[in-house]
Design a protein around this motif. Structure first.
Motif, mmCIF file in Angstrom:
data_model
loop_
_atom_site.group_PDB
_atom_site.id
_atom_site.type_symbol
_atom_site.label_atom_id
_atom_site.label_comp_id
_atom_site.label_asym_id
_atom_site.label_seq_id
_atom_site.Cartn_x
_atom_site.Cartn_y
_atom_site.Cartn_z
ATOM 1 N N ASP A 179 -8.986 -17.702 11.187
ATOM 2 C CA ASP A 179 -7.558 -17.610 11.509
ATOM 3 C C ASP A 179 -6.662 -17.827 10.286
ATOM 4 O O ASP A 179 -5.453 -18.019 10.418
ATOM 5 N N HIS A 180 -7.235 -17.756 9.097
ATOM 6 C CA HIS A 180 -6.461 -17.945 7.869
ATOM 7 C C HIS A 180 -5.550 -16.743 7.636
ATOM 8 O O HIS A 180 -5.912 -15.606 7.965
ATOM 9 N N PRO A 181 -4.350 -16.941 7.075
ATOM 10 C CA PRO A 181 -3.446 -15.810 6.805
ATOM 11 C C PRO A 181 -3.989 -14.802 5.806
ATOM 12 O O PRO A 181 -3.422 -13.709 5.662
ATOM 13 N N ALA A 182 -5.075 -15.136 5.139
ATOM 14 C CA ALA A 182 -5.699 -14.166 4.221
ATOM 15 C C ALA A 182 -6.117 -12.901 4.948
ATOM 16 O O ALA A 182 -6.028 -11.795 4.390
ATOM 17 N N TRP A 183 -6.553 -13.037 6.185
ATOM 18 C CA TRP A 183 -7.176 -11.896 6.851
ATOM 19 C C TRP A 183 -6.168 -10.871 7.361
ATOM 20 O O TRP A 183 -6.391 -9.659 7.181
ATOM 21 N N PRO A 184 -5.029 -11.261 7.965
ATOM 22 C CA PRO A 184 -4.019 -10.244 8.267
ATOM 23 C C PRO A 184 -3.511 -9.533 7.009
ATOM 24 O O PRO A 184 -3.220 -8.331 7.036
ATOM 25 N N MET A 185 -3.424 -10.260 5.900
ATOM 26 C CA MET A 185 -2.978 -9.636 4.653
ATOM 27 C C MET A 185 -4.029 -8.648 4.153
ATOM 28 O O MET A 185 -3.702 -7.545 3.685
ATOM 29 N N GLU A 186 -5.293 -9.033 4.245
ATOM 30 C CA GLU A 186 -6.378 -8.122 3.861
ATOM 31 C C GLU A 186 -6.358 -6.868 4.725
ATOM 32 O O GLU A 186 -6.485 -5.738 4.227
ATOM 33 N N ALA A 187 -6.179 -7.050 6.014
ATOM 34 C CA ALA A 187 -6.120 -5.908 6.924
ATOM 35 C C ALA A 187 -4.933 -5.005 6.606
ATOM 36 O O ALA A 187 -5.012 -3.780 6.758
ATOM 37 N N PHE A 188 -3.828 -5.592 6.156
ATOM 38 C CA PHE A 188 -2.645 -4.825 5.777
ATOM 39 C C PHE A 188 -2.993 -3.824 4.681
ATOM 40 O O PHE A 188 -2.622 -2.639 4.759
ATOM 41 N N TYR A 189 -3.727 -4.269 3.653
ATOM 42 C CA TYR A 189 -4.073 -3.382 2.545
ATOM 43 C C TYR A 189 -5.143 -2.360 2.939
ATOM 44 O O TYR A 189 -5.031 -1.175 2.619
ATOM 45 N N ILE A 190 -6.151 -2.819 3.652
ATOM 46 C CA ILE A 190 -7.211 -1.896 4.047
ATOM 47 C C ILE A 190 -6.677 -0.865 5.034
ATOM 48 O O ILE A 190 -7.008 0.324 4.950
ATOM 49 N N GLY A 191 -5.831 -1.301 5.963
ATOM 50 C CA GLY A 191 -5.261 -0.372 6.936
ATOM 51 C C GLY A 191 -4.454 0.737 6.285
ATOM 52 O O GLY A 191 -4.493 1.894 6.730
ATOM 53 N N GLN A 192 -3.711 0.398 5.215
ATOM 54 C CA GLN A 192 -2.986 1.431 4.473
ATOM 55 C C GLN A 192 -3.936 2.473 3.912
ATOM 56 O O GLN A 192 -3.708 3.685 4.025
#
Length: 293
Positions: free
Chosen positions: A199-212
């Motif tokens: 649940d660390h904020p690292a993972w939504p941020m990682e998904a943001f870049y990969i999703g792009q």
């Protein structure tokens, strides 16, 4: 059949022997050192294996143009001793068998198309997120090479509004690799990704870049399957977040049921698991044997 396979990584080499059905019957791994001692261990491994062909999927950049005078060489890698090294030629001098030769990520994409998550499809894209970011492309029934070979880890990205990390890519700074590879996670948050809770904020941020990146890939290449591998993707909580980011970025534009209704089966982990690279090298060797036969 007995086919040799080499998954040549920047950190370790994995060598194996398999059959025409993708079954690996023997394997060995060892650290990647300078080229001469590393290839000596590879050659020693295969010396008594009586393989009919050998496939090589390797870290790069590499020369994969058969008409080039440096075909089979590793080119501009910063890995000590490997830049300009004649990898394929060294192996050909040791073994008089057909050789398959490609990037490690193209090999993984091919393995997934032959035996894995994209089996039966004529296109897929394979991303690996680990020490770096690599992309392998299989489309219309064949691997894509082009001018050099796909280097999708270096596409440019929009910066997350809460991200102050400058990116670690020495060429581009905040390209996809610079922002989303394993070292970016560690440098941004101060610990390895494997030590961060789900649940660390690292993972939504990682998904943001990969999703792009995936949204761009989908509109550009229209693959029938998107496969995400590498150490970062061992964080399984990333998959649903990435799928949501892809849908958000596409915003209904690619109006296909695979995305609108079946995205859980469209963006997936490797069907071959951590064997994708080695099985892909096996598939390259098998294809080289069939071409020569």
């Amino acid at each position: 059949m007995r086919i040799g396979a080499i998954e040549a990584g920047g950190t370790k080499f994995v060598c194996g022997v398999g059959d025409e059905h993708g079954n690996i019957v023997d394997r060995v791994s060892f650290p990647t050192e300078r080229p001469e001692p590393t290839l000596e261990r590879v050659i020693d491994y295969f010396r008594d294996k009586k393989v009919e062909a050998i496939g090589i999927g390797t870290f790069g950049p590499i020369d994969i143009d058969p008409s080039s005078p440096t075909y089979g060489h590793v080119t501009t890698t910063p890995k000590p001793g490997w830049s300009g090294f004649d990898f394929l030629g060294t192996m050909k001098r040791a073994f008089d068998v057909p050789f398959g030769w490609d990037t490690d990520v193209n090999a993984a994409a091919y393995g997934e198309a032959v035996w894995g998550a994209a089996k039966g499809l004529d296109s897929c894209v394979y991303y690996t997120f680990g020490t770096g970011v690599g992309v392998g492309i299989f489309t219309e029934g064949r691997l894509v090479h082009g001018l050099l070979h796909p280097e999708g880890g270096h596409v440019l990205t929009r910066r997350h509004p809460d991200d102050t990390y400058e990116g670690f890519c020495p060429y581009h700074g905040d390209c996809l690799e610079g922002m989303a590879a394993g070292p970016a996670i560690e440098r941004r948050w101060g610990v390895k990704g494997s030590e961060l809770p789900p649940d660390h904020p690292a993972w939504p941020m990682e998904a943001f870049y990969i999703g792009q990146a995936l949204a761009s890939t989908i509109v550009l290449l229209s693959p029938k399957k998107v496969i995400l591998g590498g150490g970062v993707m061992h964080q399984k909580q990333l998959f649903p977040m990435i799928r949501e980011e892809v849908k958000r970025n596409l915003n209904g534009y690619v109006a296909h049921d695979a995305i609108l209704k079946g995205i859980d089966d469209y963006i997936v982990p490797p069907g071959l698991g951590d064997n994708a690279g080695l099985c892909g090298a096996l598939a390259l060797g098998l294809a080289a044997l069939r071409v020569q036969s």
